[in-house]
Design an enzyme around this catalytic site. Sequence first.
Site, PDB file in Angstrom:
ATOM      1  N   ILE A 159       3.628   2.597   2.599  1.00  0.00           N
ATOM      2  CA  ILE A 159       5.089   2.047   2.502  1.00  0.00           C
ATOM      3  C   ILE A 159       5.505   2.887   1.204  1.00  0.00           C
ATOM      4  CG2 ILE A 159       6.301  -0.159   1.712  1.00  0.00           C
ATOM      5  CD1 ILE A 159       4.068  -1.287   3.385  1.00  0.00           C
ATOM      6  N   ASP A 172       0.736  -1.161   0.022  1.00  0.00           N
ATOM      7  CA  ASP A 172      -0.038   0.011  -0.062  1.00  0.00           C
ATOM      8  C   ASP A 172       0.844   1.241   0.001  1.00  0.00           C
ATOM      9  OD1 ASP A 172      -1.488   2.209   0.626  1.00  0.00           O
ATOM     10  OD2 ASP A 172      -2.715   0.895   2.191  1.00  0.00           O
ATOM     11  N   HIS A 173       1.029   1.910  -1.091  1.00  0.00           N
ATOM     12  CA  HIS A 173       1.918   3.085  -1.140  1.00  0.00           C
ATOM     13  C   HIS A 173       1.589   4.258  -0.512  1.00  0.00           C
ATOM     14  CE1 HIS A 173       5.341   4.724  -3.090  1.00  0.00           C
ATOM     15  NE2 HIS A 173       5.075   4.501  -4.252  1.00  0.00           N
ATOM     16  N   ARG A 174       0.314   4.182   0.270  1.00  0.00           N
ATOM     17  CA  ARG A 174      -0.046   5.410   1.078  1.00  0.00           C
ATOM     18  C   ARG A 174       1.015   5.191   2.391  1.00  0.00           C
ATOM     19  NH1 ARG A 174      -6.175   4.049   1.881  1.00  0.00           N
ATOM     20  NH2 ARG A 174      -5.238   2.249   1.978  1.00  0.00           N
TER      21      ARG A 174
END
Length: 447
Positions: free
Chosen positions: A423, A419-421
């Site tokens: 990591i 989850d790029h939010r």
Amino acid sequence: MGKRIEITVPDIGDFGDVPVIEVLVATGDTVEAEQSLVTLESDKATMEVPAPVAGVIVELRVQLDDTVSEGDVIAVIDATEADDAAADDAAESGSTAAKQPDPVVEKSSQPASTPAAAPVTAPAPPAAGSRQSPPVPMDALIALPAHSPYASPAIRRFARELGVDLVSVKGSARGGRIIREDVTVFVKSVMSGAAPAAGRLAFDLPPPPKVNFSRYGEIELQALTRIQKISGTYLHRNWLSIPHVTQNDLADITDMEVFRKANADKAKEQGFKLTPLVFLIKAAVAALKKFPMFNASLDETRENLVLKKFFHIGIAVDTPDGLVVPVIRDCDQKDIFQLAGELSEMSQKARDGKLKPTDIQGGCFSISSLGGIGGTSFTPIINAPEVAILGVSRSSIRPLWDGQAFNPRMMLPLSLSYDHRVIDGASAARFARFLASSLEDFENMDL
Ligand code: CAO
């Protein structure tokens, strides 16, 4: 008249005297098979009890705020004639079936279902004569912080259908629980402009084209299974709501494979297989300890991370009805043989449709292994509220340059979706590299 069946509270884990927080049907209602009848709520989770067969509710034996335990009768259903065969099956699956003169009254239990969350697949076909529908992948309510929107699965579903994020809705029932009216009041206030739609971007996608395929050749209609329908909704939500990135890496497992094969008989003697998956579980635990951000969930405000200090790993299991993700608990405290035994037991339970709701709750991180089948990489969908998932493809011998020559090495492809939010790419690359290095240096792992 159809066959009458008593619908009882199924095995709901170690809970007794569980309050009925919603009654979703009334006497005289016609219901579909699998339609939810009541919602129960223990300290830890909310569960719906579905109808085992289609029919008419002829008697409702519980009301709001009653407390119930496993085996208590919720309602009596008059099964529709077309569903009589199923009613026979449902009746057979009840342990205390009490046949009575016409109309026959029998007991039946369906496993409770809870809201789903996972990216995953399904269990083996139910045994002949059994109408048990397995629990479905679900939001692990026990993993959510206490101030998460408090609503039953039916209300969550209702809100989802209307595109309402329950975080924006104020609950009016006891303890701030959100009820149906709260959702409709919220929708009305948004429509009238009295409340902002929480500044959210709505997806305004055109529907797929409607095609009459029979114009082009023979076709057959096949209904999706219950698990496919429920997990599909959650896969879709997770795919659309989480910015996924997949980091691919390769682990040199040549030495690990020698060790695994040398220990294969020891596992076989105990009745299970020692596959690369248990080494991956151990490597994942080590990586989660080193990178705590991966063992976390965003809270509902999306401003805090809930960091978990336990290591429960979900394993995607492919079953004939779809994907399910049983959770192996406390993987940090188990050795590879214990994990292999538990994995074998859990996947068999999944394929037999015998998982309990508690078997699929509380996961921190999931692994989806397609290594037994094939492939070189894929994008696993994150099992919210988790923030990462590891996909594993099939190992193969590849030439590896050691600076002077190519050597044949057994390489295992790893695909880490995150989850790029939460990591960033560099952390994900480090996590994936750490996983690969742990497998390469397996002798230093806590096996
Ligand atoms: N590379 C090469 N071989 C592998 C491998 C890999 N990465 N992983 C497993 N294998 C081998 C095993 O060693 C085993 O070999 P033998 O039959 O010679 O002993 C064989 O492949 C079959 O393994 P398995 O699938 O029975 O066991 P597992 O522990 O690897 O996996 C389970 C168990 C339950 C995860 C698996 O059976 C399964 O259901 N996988 C599908 C998961 C899935 O559908 N994911 C997609 C989710 S997104 O839709």
